[in-house]
Design a protein around this motif. Structure first.
Motif, mmCIF file in Angstrom:
data_model
loop_
_atom_site.group_PDB
_atom_site.id
_atom_site.type_symbol
_atom_site.label_atom_id
_atom_site.label_comp_id
_atom_site.label_asym_id
_atom_site.label_seq_id
_atom_site.Cartn_x
_atom_site.Cartn_y
_atom_site.Cartn_z
ATOM 1 N N ARG A 1 -12.490 -3.195 0.398
ATOM 2 C CA ARG A 1 -12.708 -3.793 1.718
ATOM 3 C C ARG A 1 -12.301 -2.799 2.822
ATOM 4 N NH1 ARG A 1 -16.239 -6.451 1.241
ATOM 5 N NH2 ARG A 1 -15.877 -6.979 3.433
ATOM 6 N N TYR A 2 -11.175 -2.106 2.591
ATOM 7 C CA TYR A 2 -10.700 -1.139 3.590
ATOM 8 C C TYR A 2 -11.651 0.063 3.658
ATOM 9 C CZ TYR A 2 -6.544 -3.908 2.442
ATOM 10 O OH TYR A 2 -5.689 -4.947 2.188
ATOM 11 N N ARG A 3 -12.110 0.455 2.489
ATOM 12 C CA ARG A 3 -13.033 1.597 2.448
ATOM 13 C C ARG A 3 -14.339 1.231 3.190
ATOM 14 N NH1 ARG A 3 -14.115 7.165 0.463
ATOM 15 N NH2 ARG A 3 -16.302 7.207 0.971
ATOM 16 N N ALA A 4 -14.807 0.001 3.025
ATOM 17 C CA ALA A 4 -16.037 -0.424 3.712
ATOM 18 C C ALA A 4 -15.836 -0.348 5.228
ATOM 19 C CB ALA A 4 -16.418 -1.840 3.279
ATOM 20 N N ALA A 5 -14.668 -0.761 5.689
ATOM 21 C CA ALA A 5 -14.400 -0.706 7.131
ATOM 22 C C ALA A 5 -14.341 0.753 7.591
ATOM 23 C CB ALA A 5 -13.086 -1.419 7.446
ATOM 24 N N LEU A 6 -13.722 1.596 6.780
ATOM 25 C CA LEU A 6 -13.642 3.024 7.125
ATOM 26 C C LEU A 6 -15.051 3.606 7.268
ATOM 27 C CD1 LEU A 6 -11.609 5.471 7.371
ATOM 28 C CD2 LEU A 6 -12.293 6.002 5.019
ATOM 29 N N ILE B 1 -10.814 10.932 -0.909
ATOM 30 C CA ILE B 1 -10.430 11.513 0.374
ATOM 31 C C ILE B 1 -9.168 12.351 0.224
ATOM 32 C CG2 ILE B 1 -9.558 10.873 2.678
ATOM 33 C CD1 ILE B 1 -11.630 8.648 2.694
ATOM 34 N N SER B 2 -9.212 13.578 0.763
ATOM 35 C CA SER B 2 -8.028 14.440 0.635
ATOM 36 C C SER B 2 -7.597 14.996 1.990
ATOM 37 C CB SER B 2 -8.315 15.574 -0.345
ATOM 38 O OG SER B 2 -9.457 16.253 0.102
ATOM 39 N N VAL B 3 -8.110 14.381 3.041
ATOM 40 C CA VAL B 3 -7.710 14.782 4.387
ATOM 41 C C VAL B 3 -7.462 13.493 5.180
ATOM 42 C CG1 VAL B 3 -10.116 14.949 5.180
ATOM 43 C CG2 VAL B 3 -8.377 16.262 6.339
ATOM 44 N N SER B 4 -6.538 13.545 6.130
ATOM 45 C CA SER B 4 -6.290 12.329 6.933
ATOM 46 C C SER B 4 -7.449 12.091 7.892
ATOM 47 C CB SER B 4 -5.046 12.500 7.790
ATOM 48 O OG SER B 4 -3.966 12.851 7.018
ATOM 49 N N TRP B 5 -7.716 10.831 8.160
ATOM 50 C CA TRP B 5 -8.719 10.467 9.167
ATOM 51 C C TRP B 5 -8.023 9.655 10.251
ATOM 52 C CZ3 TRP B 5 -13.982 11.709 9.403
ATOM 53 C CH2 TRP B 5 -14.462 12.429 8.298
ATOM 54 N N ARG B 6 -8.369 9.986 11.498
ATOM 55 C CA ARG B 6 -7.773 9.289 12.642
ATOM 56 C C ARG B 6 -8.836 8.602 13.472
ATOM 57 N NH1 ARG B 6 -2.448 10.702 14.252
ATOM 58 N NH2 ARG B 6 -1.598 12.161 12.745
ATOM 59 N N PHE B 7 -8.419 7.528 14.107
ATOM 60 C CA PHE B 7 -9.280 6.814 15.049
ATOM 61 C C PHE B 7 -9.165 7.498 16.404
ATOM 62 C CE2 PHE B 7 -10.162 3.524 18.196
ATOM 63 C CZ PHE B 7 -11.311 2.933 17.679
ATOM 64 N N ARG B 8 -10.304 7.761 17.009
ATOM 65 C CA ARG B 8 -10.337 8.416 18.333
ATOM 66 C C ARG B 8 -10.159 7.334 19.400
ATOM 67 N NH1 ARG B 8 -13.039 13.151 20.164
ATOM 68 N NH2 ARG B 8 -13.843 13.521 18.066
ATOM 69 N N ARG C 1 -5.160 7.952 4.858
ATOM 70 C CA ARG C 1 -4.225 9.049 4.581
ATOM 71 C C ARG C 1 -4.829 10.048 3.604
ATOM 72 N NH1 ARG C 1 0.419 7.444 6.545
ATOM 73 N NH2 ARG C 1 0.494 5.232 7.018
ATOM 74 N N LYS C 2 -4.260 11.245 3.626
ATOM 75 C CA LYS C 2 -4.842 12.279 2.759
ATOM 76 C C LYS C 2 -4.566 12.028 1.278
ATOM 77 C CE LYS C 2 -1.458 16.008 3.233
ATOM 78 N NZ LYS C 2 -0.440 15.789 4.189
ATOM 79 N N ASP C 3 -3.679 11.098 0.965
ATOM 80 C CA ASP C 3 -3.506 10.730 -0.447
ATOM 81 C C ASP C 3 -4.488 9.617 -0.832
ATOM 82 O OD1 ASP C 3 -2.506 8.500 0.797
ATOM 83 O OD2 ASP C 3 -0.551 8.525 -0.181
ATOM 84 N N ASP C 4 -5.526 9.444 -0.008
ATOM 85 C CA ASP C 4 -6.615 8.492 -0.258
ATOM 86 C C ASP C 4 -6.160 7.030 -0.237
ATOM 87 O OD1 ASP C 4 -9.233 7.828 -0.542
ATOM 88 O OD2 ASP C 4 -9.393 8.331 -2.685
ATOM 89 N N THR C 5 -5.262 6.718 0.683
ATOM 90 C CA THR C 5 -4.893 5.309 0.872
ATOM 91 C C THR C 5 -5.136 4.908 2.333
ATOM 92 O OG1 THR C 5 -2.599 5.918 1.296
ATOM 93 C CG2 THR C 5 -3.114 5.162 -0.930
ATOM 94 N N PRO C 6 -5.525 3.662 2.532
ATOM 95 C CA PRO C 6 -5.738 3.199 3.901
ATOM 96 C C PRO C 6 -4.419 3.138 4.662
ATOM 97 C CG PRO C 6 -6.017 1.391 2.329
ATOM 98 C CD PRO C 6 -5.799 2.629 1.523
ATOM 99 N N SER C 7 -4.496 3.282 5.958
ATOM 100 C CA SER C 7 -3.279 3.173 6.767
ATOM 101 C C SER C 7 -2.962 1.691 6.975
ATOM 102 C CB SER C 7 -3.476 3.836 8.129
ATOM 103 O OG SER C 7 -4.294 3.015 8.948
ATOM 104 N N LEU D 1 0.804 -1.228 0.000
ATOM 105 C CA LEU D 1 0.000 0.000 0.000
ATOM 106 C C LEU D 1 0.836 1.277 0.000
ATOM 107 C CD1 LEU D 1 -2.862 -0.918 2.479
ATOM 108 C CD2 LEU D 1 -3.030 -0.621 0.004
ATOM 109 N N ASP D 2 2.112 1.143 0.250
ATOM 110 C CA ASP D 2 2.965 2.327 0.322
ATOM 111 C C ASP D 2 3.402 2.722 -1.089
ATOM 112 O OD1 ASP D 2 5.040 4.142 0.604
ATOM 113 O OD2 ASP D 2 5.895 3.170 2.355
ATOM 114 N N ALA D 3 2.594 3.621 -1.685
ATOM 115 C CA ALA D 3 2.798 3.946 -3.107
ATOM 116 C C ALA D 3 4.145 4.629 -3.339
ATOM 117 C CB ALA D 3 1.666 4.842 -3.592
ATOM 118 N N VAL D 4 4.658 5.300 -2.323
ATOM 119 C CA VAL D 4 5.908 6.039 -2.522
ATOM 120 C C VAL D 4 7.107 5.092 -2.547
ATOM 121 C CG1 VAL D 4 7.409 7.824 -1.549
ATOM 122 C CG2 VAL D 4 4.919 8.088 -1.452
#
Ligand code: GLU
Length: 286
Positions: free
Chosen positions: A85-90, A146-153, A185-191, A48-51
């Motif tokens: 699958r990751y998007r569904a969980a998100l 998605i263009s902003v990071s999302w975090r779990f509280r 992540r804000k580059d629209d990839t799951p963590s 998943l690490d595109a870089v």
């Protein structure tokens, strides 16, 4: 979802560099535990690490794993093919209001966190509580792309416990030992945290064998398993391998890359014998 009562383990290399001796030992332990339990071992390509991802590292990884003599059942699973699958969980986490968007940069977080954190260089600083929106603040939609990071509280000050099959009882306090962590992540990839939990749950993994550098991540993942209402697997964290200077092996240690050793004439059976010896002597026999 795969459900099974029998042991199911996995090898989960990342194709971001060459596999080294430390990977081989962790994978050998994973393979041994699956074999001893009469179970199944699957191969997951954590791409998943595109870089840092490189296709030639996938080929090298497969070649090195085969050279070591590892066998896995079922075709390799690449995380890059499992995005829905990751998007569904998100979306489930979002519907449960367990995540929030984060616009703070890594530098903001580092500065606000102040003194170097205890987790060491491997781990991220505890996310400052003042950066987190109030729990009852309106939650923006996820949006198509998605263009902003999302975090779990994470819960405030909750002791999370698990029994490690190698290290024994483990405990961390959420909000203190680790904070709100990235799920997207804000580059629209799951963590990594979210992807690995979705995979370990949906692919029916019963025991995760991996390096001890991921113990702290296990606490994060346990919170995700709970939030998604999935049973957590067991965990076995293998001791990390150190070089002659006591520094943990990393992908930059080309000298200990499996293919360097192979070119030097090292045979896989030499490595296995060494791992077997270390296993009988305890972790100190590097
Ligand atoms: N792909 C991860 C790594 O190479 C391992 C993740 C895991 O075992 O959960 O560090």
């Amino acid at each position: 979802m795969v459900t099974s009562n029998s042991y199911r383990g996995r090898l989960a290399p990342s194709p971001t560099g060459l596999l080294h001796l430390g990977h081989a030992r962790t994978f050998w332990l994973a393979a041994e535990r699956a074999r001893a339990a009469g179970g199944t071992l699957i191969l997951r390509n954590d791409d998943l690490d595109a870089v840092r991802f490189r296709l030639d590292f996938v080929d090298a990884m497969l070649e090195d794993l085969r050279w070591c003599g590892f066998h896995w059942e079922e075709p390799m699973i690449s995380q890059s093919t499992r995005r829905p699958r990751y998007r569904a969980a998100l979306e489930r986490l979002h519907a449960a209001r367990l995540i929030f968007p984060c616009t703070h940069s890594r530098r903001d977080v580092l500065e606000a966190a102040g003194a170097p954190h205890e987790g060491g260089a491997d781990d991220e600083p505890v996310y400052p509580r003042q950066f987190r929106p109030p729990a009852d603040a309106p939650l923006p939609a996820l949006g198509e792309s998605i263009s902003v990071s999302w975090r779990f509280r994470v819960p405030d000050d909750e002791a999370i416990d698990f029994h490690d099959e190698n290290l024994g009882p483990q405990r961390a306090v959420s909000g203190r030992d680790f904070g709100d962590f990235l799920v997207w992540r804000k580059d629209d990839t799951p963590s990594y945290q979210l992807a690995t939990v979705v995979d370990d749950a949906e692919l029916g993994v019963t025991e995760v064998v991996r390096g001890a550098d991921l113990v702290k991540s296990t606490f994060r993942q346990l919170l995700l398993f709970r939030a998604l209402d999935w049973p957590a697997p067991k965990f076995f964290h293998a001791p990390l391998m150190l070089d002659d200077h006591g520094v943990r092996l990393a992908k930059r240690h080309d000298a200990l890359a499996l293919r360097t050793l192979r070119v030097q004439g090292v045979k896989p059976e030499d490595l296995i014998r060494r791992f077997q010896y270390q296993a009988t002597m305890g972790a100190s026999a590097d």
